[in-house]
Design a protein around this motif. Structure first.
Motif, PDB file in Angstrom:
ATOM      1  N   TRP A  52       0.841  -1.199   0.000  1.00  0.00           N
ATOM      2  CA  TRP A  52       0.000   0.000   0.000  1.00  0.00           C
ATOM      3  C   TRP A  52       0.873   1.245   0.000  1.00  0.00           C
ATOM      4  O   TRP A  52       1.987   1.224   0.499  1.00  0.00           O
ATOM      5  CB  TRP A  52      -0.858   0.049   1.266  1.00  0.00           C
ATOM      6  CG  TRP A  52      -1.805  -1.080   1.434  1.00  0.00           C
ATOM      7  CD1 TRP A  52      -1.510  -2.333   1.896  1.00  0.00           C
ATOM      8  CD2 TRP A  52      -3.204  -1.068   1.169  1.00  0.00           C
ATOM      9  NE1 TRP A  52      -2.643  -3.097   1.940  1.00  0.00           N
ATOM     10  CE2 TRP A  52      -3.699  -2.346   1.494  1.00  0.00           C
ATOM     11  CE3 TRP A  52      -4.085  -0.099   0.692  1.00  0.00           C
ATOM     12  CZ2 TRP A  52      -5.035  -2.679   1.363  1.00  0.00           C
ATOM     13  CZ3 TRP A  52      -5.421  -0.438   0.567  1.00  0.00           C
ATOM     14  CH2 TRP A  52      -5.880  -1.700   0.889  1.00  0.00           C
ATOM     15  N   SER A  59      -6.702   8.039   3.214  1.00  0.00           N
ATOM     16  CA  SER A  59      -6.599   7.608   1.822  1.00  0.00           C
ATOM     17  C   SER A  59      -5.371   6.724   1.627  1.00  0.00           C
ATOM     18  O   SER A  59      -4.237   7.188   1.769  1.00  0.00           O
ATOM     19  CB  SER A  59      -6.514   8.842   0.912  1.00  0.00           C
ATOM     20  OG  SER A  59      -6.387   8.462  -0.431  1.00  0.00           O
ATOM     21  N   TYR A  61      -3.598   3.760  -1.076  1.00  0.00           N
ATOM     22  CA  TYR A  61      -3.619   3.216  -2.431  1.00  0.00           C
ATOM     23  C   TYR A  61      -3.035   1.809  -2.393  1.00  0.00           C
ATOM     24  O   TYR A  61      -1.906   1.609  -1.941  1.00  0.00           O
ATOM     25  CB  TYR A  61      -2.798   4.094  -3.386  1.00  0.00           C
ATOM     26  CG  TYR A  61      -2.584   3.453  -4.732  1.00  0.00           C
ATOM     27  CD1 TYR A  61      -3.589   3.472  -5.679  1.00  0.00           C
ATOM     28  CD2 TYR A  61      -1.378   2.813  -5.036  1.00  0.00           C
ATOM     29  CE1 TYR A  61      -3.409   2.869  -6.913  1.00  0.00           C
ATOM     30  CE2 TYR A  61      -1.190   2.209  -6.271  1.00  0.00           C
ATOM     31  CZ  TYR A  61      -2.208   2.236  -7.197  1.00  0.00           C
ATOM     32  OH  TYR A  61      -2.028   1.633  -8.406  1.00  0.00           O
ATOM     33  N   SER A  62      -3.801   0.835  -2.860  1.00  0.00           N
ATOM     34  CA  SER A  62      -3.348  -0.558  -2.906  1.00  0.00           C
ATOM     35  C   SER A  62      -2.706  -0.820  -4.266  1.00  0.00           C
ATOM     36  O   SER A  62      -3.304  -0.559  -5.307  1.00  0.00           O
ATOM     37  CB  SER A  62      -4.527  -1.505  -2.715  1.00  0.00           C
ATOM     38  OG  SER A  62      -4.174  -2.818  -3.093  1.00  0.00           O
ATOM     39  N   GLY A  65      -4.860  -3.291  -6.267  1.00  0.00           N
ATOM     40  CA  GLY A  65      -6.239  -2.943  -6.593  1.00  0.00           C
ATOM     41  C   GLY A  65      -7.252  -3.212  -5.504  1.00  0.00           C
ATOM     42  O   GLY A  65      -8.454  -3.149  -5.748  1.00  0.00           O
ATOM     43  N   THR A  67      -9.551  -2.556  -2.175  1.00  0.00           N
ATOM     44  CA  THR A  67     -10.216  -1.376  -1.615  1.00  0.00           C
ATOM     45  C   THR A  67     -10.105  -1.456  -0.108  1.00  0.00           C
ATOM     46  O   THR A  67      -9.850  -2.508   0.459  1.00  0.00           O
ATOM     47  CB  THR A  67     -11.701  -1.323  -2.028  1.00  0.00           C
ATOM     48  OG1 THR A  67     -12.339  -2.511  -1.576  1.00  0.00           O
ATOM     49  CG2 THR A  67     -11.851  -1.182  -3.535  1.00  0.00           C
ATOM     50  N   GLY A  68     -10.312  -0.351   0.538  1.00  0.00           N
ATOM     51  CA  GLY A  68     -10.268  -0.318   1.995  1.00  0.00           C
ATOM     52  C   GLY A  68      -8.939   0.178   2.519  1.00  0.00           C
ATOM     53  O   GLY A  68      -8.339   1.095   1.953  1.00  0.00           O
ATOM     54  N   THR A  69      -8.480  -0.437   3.580  1.00  0.00           N
ATOM     55  CA  THR A  69      -7.259  -0.004   4.259  1.00  0.00           C
ATOM     56  C   THR A  69      -6.403  -1.220   4.592  1.00  0.00           C
ATOM     57  O   THR A  69      -6.910  -2.343   4.653  1.00  0.00           O
ATOM     58  CB  THR A  69      -7.604   0.753   5.554  1.00  0.00           C
ATOM     59  OG1 THR A  69      -8.368  -0.103   6.401  1.00  0.00           O
ATOM     60  CG2 THR A  69      -8.383   2.030   5.261  1.00  0.00           C
TER      61      THR A  69
END
Length: 116
Positions: A52, A59, A61-62, A65, A67-69
């Protein structure tokens, strides 16, 4: 922003203005800085092995792709585009979660977090 007021990226004018040279007494103190051990752009790997990028406390970013944390604990991979070794990140995230950080922020501000 005043206590209890959430940031709204759609509004141009929000918050309050402080005039340092004004006659009103003003004091401020930092109560809490989410993710004080990370810098914008830091790259981490989480407990599941997913990479990440930290873009803002609310906010992430993976690289794969997702989502989440990320799932704690986190291990710092790179800082400023360079490989990094930071035991502080692991130590700070060995317990807790992103959700716990958000909950603490909400309790102190009375507002909802919003990524810019």
């Amino acid at each position: 922003m005043r206590h209890g007021q959430s940031f709204d990226p759609e509004l141009e004018d929000q918050g309050c203005v402080v005039y340092p040279g004004g006659h009103e007494p003003v004091s401020s103190a930092l109560l809490f800085r989410p993710y004080a051990f990370l810098e914008i752009g830091d790259e981490v790997v989480d407990a599941r092995g997913d990479a990440w990028r930290f873009e803002h406390p609310w906010s992430w970013y993976s690289f794969s792709g997702l989502t989440g944390t990320p799932t704690w604990p986190l291990t710092l991979l790179a800082r400023g585009g360079q490989p990094a070794e930071a035991k502080t990140v692991v130590a700070e995230t060995v317990s807790g979660s992103h959700e716990a950080v958000e909950a603490r922020w909400r309790s102190l501000t009375g507002a909802e977090p919003c990524a810019p």
